[in-house]
Design an enzyme around this catalytic site. Structure first.
Site, mmCIF file in Angstrom:
data_model
loop_
_atom_site.group_PDB
_atom_site.id
_atom_site.type_symbol
_atom_site.label_atom_id
_atom_site.label_comp_id
_atom_site.label_asym_id
_atom_site.label_seq_id
_atom_site.Cartn_x
_atom_site.Cartn_y
_atom_site.Cartn_z
ATOM 1 N N LYS A 148 32.439 97.344 86.995
ATOM 2 C CA LYS A 148 32.964 96.368 87.969
ATOM 3 C C LYS A 148 34.427 96.031 87.667
ATOM 4 O O LYS A 148 35.282 96.086 88.547
ATOM 5 C CB LYS A 148 32.132 95.068 87.922
ATOM 6 C CG LYS A 148 30.653 95.274 88.203
ATOM 7 C CD LYS A 148 29.868 93.970 88.154
ATOM 8 C CE LYS A 148 29.778 93.322 86.788
ATOM 9 N NZ LYS A 148 29.008 94.088 85.786
ATOM 10 N N ARG A 177 25.133 85.897 90.543
ATOM 11 C CA ARG A 177 24.146 86.599 89.709
ATOM 12 C C ARG A 177 22.758 86.020 89.850
ATOM 13 O O ARG A 177 21.834 86.463 89.155
ATOM 14 C CB ARG A 177 24.519 86.478 88.244
ATOM 15 C CG ARG A 177 25.645 87.383 87.872
ATOM 16 C CD ARG A 177 25.761 87.435 86.380
ATOM 17 N NE ARG A 177 27.127 87.729 86.086
ATOM 18 C CZ ARG A 177 27.515 88.587 85.166
ATOM 19 N NH1 ARG A 177 26.645 89.186 84.416
ATOM 20 N NH2 ARG A 177 28.777 88.821 84.982
ATOM 21 N N ARG A 237 33.397 99.951 74.628
ATOM 22 C CA ARG A 237 34.507 99.328 75.361
ATOM 23 C C ARG A 237 35.486 98.641 74.405
ATOM 24 O O ARG A 237 35.100 98.018 73.435
ATOM 25 C CB ARG A 237 33.967 98.291 76.346
ATOM 26 C CG ARG A 237 35.074 97.411 76.937
ATOM 27 C CD ARG A 237 34.617 96.551 78.069
ATOM 28 N NE ARG A 237 33.300 95.970 77.872
ATOM 29 C CZ ARG A 237 32.551 95.490 78.842
ATOM 30 N NH1 ARG A 237 32.990 95.519 80.078
ATOM 31 N NH2 ARG A 237 31.364 94.987 78.588
ATOM 32 N N ARG A 276 34.472 93.100 72.633
ATOM 33 C CA ARG A 276 33.885 91.823 73.071
ATOM 34 C C ARG A 276 32.700 91.443 72.185
ATOM 35 O O ARG A 276 31.925 92.312 71.776
ATOM 36 C CB ARG A 276 33.406 91.968 74.520
ATOM 37 C CG ARG A 276 34.307 91.280 75.506
ATOM 38 C CD ARG A 276 34.007 91.635 76.922
ATOM 39 N NE ARG A 276 32.651 91.328 77.370
ATOM 40 C CZ ARG A 276 32.223 91.500 78.611
ATOM 41 N NH1 ARG A 276 33.054 91.958 79.531
ATOM 42 N NH2 ARG A 276 30.987 91.225 78.956
ATOM 43 N N ARG A 321 21.317 91.329 77.911
ATOM 44 C CA ARG A 321 22.057 91.199 79.177
ATOM 45 C C ARG A 321 21.403 92.054 80.261
ATOM 46 O O ARG A 321 21.325 91.649 81.419
ATOM 47 C CB ARG A 321 23.521 91.635 78.972
ATOM 48 C CG ARG A 321 24.327 90.616 78.169
ATOM 49 C CD ARG A 321 25.568 91.217 77.533
ATOM 50 N NE ARG A 321 26.519 91.741 78.494
ATOM 51 C CZ ARG A 321 27.516 92.554 78.183
ATOM 52 N NH1 ARG A 321 27.711 92.926 76.922
ATOM 53 N NH2 ARG A 321 28.328 93.002 79.124
HETATM 54 P P1 AP5 Z 1 33.765 97.690 82.820
HETATM 55 O O1 AP5 Z 1 34.532 98.035 84.036
HETATM 56 O O2 AP5 Z 1 34.386 96.786 81.837
HETATM 57 O O3 AP5 Z 1 32.283 97.192 83.234
HETATM 58 P P2 AP5 Z 1 31.768 95.843 83.905
HETATM 59 O O4 AP5 Z 1 30.829 96.215 84.982
HETATM 60 O O5 AP5 Z 1 32.907 94.950 84.239
HETATM 61 O O6 AP5 Z 1 30.904 95.283 82.695
HETATM 62 P P3 AP5 Z 1 30.825 93.827 82.051
HETATM 63 O O7 AP5 Z 1 30.193 94.025 80.712
HETATM 64 O O8 AP5 Z 1 32.126 93.131 82.117
HETATM 65 O O9 AP5 Z 1 29.800 93.143 82.973
HETATM 66 P P4 AP5 Z 1 28.982 91.904 82.683
HETATM 67 O O10 AP5 Z 1 28.513 91.588 84.006
HETATM 68 O O11 AP5 Z 1 27.934 92.036 81.663
HETATM 69 O O12 AP5 Z 1 30.013 90.922 81.945
HETATM 70 P P5 AP5 Z 1 30.831 89.672 82.474
HETATM 71 O O13 AP5 Z 1 32.092 89.630 81.749
HETATM 72 O O14 AP5 Z 1 30.844 89.666 83.942
HETATM 73 O O15 AP5 Z 1 33.359 99.071 82.103
HETATM 74 C C1 AP5 Z 1 32.619 99.101 80.905
HETATM 75 C C2 AP5 Z 1 33.127 100.228 80.000
HETATM 76 O O16 AP5 Z 1 32.829 101.483 80.591
HETATM 77 C C3 AP5 Z 1 34.653 100.224 79.779
HETATM 78 O O17 AP5 Z 1 34.914 100.636 78.471
HETATM 79 C C4 AP5 Z 1 35.175 101.243 80.791
HETATM 80 O O18 AP5 Z 1 36.355 101.878 80.344
HETATM 81 C C5 AP5 Z 1 34.021 102.220 80.871
HETATM 82 N N1 AP5 Z 1 33.824 102.808 82.211
HETATM 83 C C6 AP5 Z 1 33.916 102.157 83.408
HETATM 84 N N2 AP5 Z 1 33.629 103.004 84.417
HETATM 85 C C7 AP5 Z 1 33.346 104.197 83.850
HETATM 86 C C8 AP5 Z 1 32.969 105.479 84.382
HETATM 87 N N3 AP5 Z 1 32.836 105.687 85.701
HETATM 88 N N4 AP5 Z 1 32.758 106.487 83.511
HETATM 89 C C9 AP5 Z 1 32.892 106.291 82.157
HETATM 90 N N5 AP5 Z 1 33.244 105.110 81.612
HETATM 91 C C10 AP5 Z 1 33.474 104.070 82.439
HETATM 92 O O19 AP5 Z 1 29.896 88.467 81.979
HETATM 93 C C11 AP5 Z 1 29.776 88.170 80.618
HETATM 94 C C12 AP5 Z 1 28.869 86.960 80.417
HETATM 95 O O20 AP5 Z 1 29.438 85.812 81.084
HETATM 96 C C13 AP5 Z 1 27.459 87.078 81.003
HETATM 97 O O21 AP5 Z 1 26.581 87.725 80.121
HETATM 98 C C14 AP5 Z 1 27.108 85.604 81.199
HETATM 99 O O22 AP5 Z 1 26.744 84.990 79.973
HETATM 100 C C15 AP5 Z 1 28.440 85.001 81.665
HETATM 101 N N6 AP5 Z 1 28.587 85.057 83.129
HETATM 102 C C16 AP5 Z 1 29.478 85.786 83.837
HETATM 103 N N7 AP5 Z 1 29.306 85.614 85.169
HETATM 104 C C17 AP5 Z 1 28.268 84.753 85.308
HETATM 105 C C18 AP5 Z 1 27.602 84.199 86.439
HETATM 106 N N8 AP5 Z 1 27.954 84.505 87.690
HETATM 107 N N9 AP5 Z 1 26.574 83.332 86.206
HETATM 108 C C19 AP5 Z 1 26.198 83.004 84.943
HETATM 109 N N10 AP5 Z 1 26.774 83.515 83.831
HETATM 110 C C20 AP5 Z 1 27.803 84.385 84.007
HETATM 111 MG MG MG Z 2 33.590 93.082 83.536
#
Ligand code: AP5
Ligand code: MG
Ligand code: ZN
Length: 214
Positions: free
Chosen positions: A13, A88, A127, A160, A171
């Site tokens: 994402k 979410r 990552r 992270r 997660r």
């Molecule tokens: P990346 O693009 O960073 O992936 P992402 O989908 O953004 O993954 P996240 O881990 O950020 O998602 P998340 O939803 O768990 O975390 P968030 O920060 O939102 O890509 C990942 C890796 O793969 C990178 O190294 C990239 O280079 C590589 N990659 C990407 N595409 C690729 C491809 N096509 N091929 C190969 N490699 C690739 O949330 C974190 C925490 O915050 C949650 O756990 C929760 O506690 C809290 N939180 C956030 N939002 C909410 C909400 N709405 N409600 C409640 N709690 C929340």
């Molecule tokens: Mg992200």
């Protein structure tokens, strides 16, 4: 364009949002990034969020909805936005609907990026993120030219706190239980596009653009 990026942790994402920001100059609103910024600043919000994030649980809905409501009311969101990682839960999706109704905004598309569980874990564990500019890398799939140093700005990269294999499994199960029901929610609203996120980053972006008709 008012875009919502959905998908399990590690799906890509943030990576695809960065491409969209570059091309369309609209704000990227990631609740995860907002919480991490609050943790870094040591605010009350940060303290609340940290305990949940470290265990891979969701931050409570009322807290999360509050920060998104405030952010979407800012004037830079009028011409478009990319929401990443929100909503979410069904409660968050209902709240988003009422916030957007008040602002007279209709979502353009909900894009769901998918990948297998093994791929998601490998992506998260490998990552690396730049401390200074936030650029995202992967030790195997998109490595920095020099280990530990950001290509874009020379900043130091870090891992992270929630990107361990163990927390990642939590997660993923939280995603299955609380976020997956939103697929049906947005399918019913006829806004939903699913994209194969196991392809190369550039291919995934081609499909993102196709789903937006651009
Ligand atoms: P990346 O693009 O960073 O992936 P992402 O989908 O953004 O993954 P996240 O881990 O950020 O998602 P998340 O939803 O768990 O975390 P968030 O920060 O939102 O890509 C990942 C890796 O793969 C990178 O190294 C990239 O280079 C590589 N990659 C990407 N595409 C690729 C491809 N096509 N091929 C190969 N490699 C690739 O949330 C974190 C925490 O915050 C949650 O756990 C929760 O506690 C809290 N939180 C956030 N939002 C909410 C909400 N709405 N409600 C409640 N709690 C929340
Ligand atoms: Mg992200
Ligand atoms: Zn950098």
């Amino acid at each position: 364009m008012y875009i919502l990026l959905m998908g399990p942790p590690g799906a890509g994402k943030g990576t695809q949002a960065a491409n969209l920001v570059k091309e369309f100059s609209i704000p990227h609103i990631s609740t995860g990034d907002m919480f991490r910024a609050a943790v870094k600043e040591g605010t009350e919000l940060g303290k609340k969020a940290k305990a949940c994030m470290d265990e891979g649980r969701l931050v409570p809905d009322d807290v999360t909805i509050g920060i998104v409501r405030e952010r979407l009311q800012k004037s830079d969101c009028r011409k478009g936005f990319i929401l990443d990682g929100f909503p979410r839960t069904v409660e968050q999706a209902d709240a988003l609907k009422s916030i957007l109704d008040e602002l007279k905004i209709n979502l353009t598309r909900v894009i769901d990026i998918s990948a297998s569980k093994d791929e998601l874990i490998e992506r998260a564990v490998g990552r690396r993120i730049c401390k200074k500019c936030g650029a995202t890398y992967h030790v195997k799939f998109s490595p920095t030219k020099k280990e530990g140093v950001c290509d874009a700005c020379g900043g130091e990269t870090y891992q992270r706190a929630d990107d361990s294999e163990e927390t990642m499994r939590n997660r993923l199960s939280v995603y299955e239980q609380q976020t997956k029901p939103l697929i049906d929610y947005y399918q019913k609203a006829k806004l939903y596009s699913r994209i194969d996120g196991s392809q190369q980053i550039e291919k995934v972006y081609d499909d993102v653009k196709k789903s937006l008709d651009v």
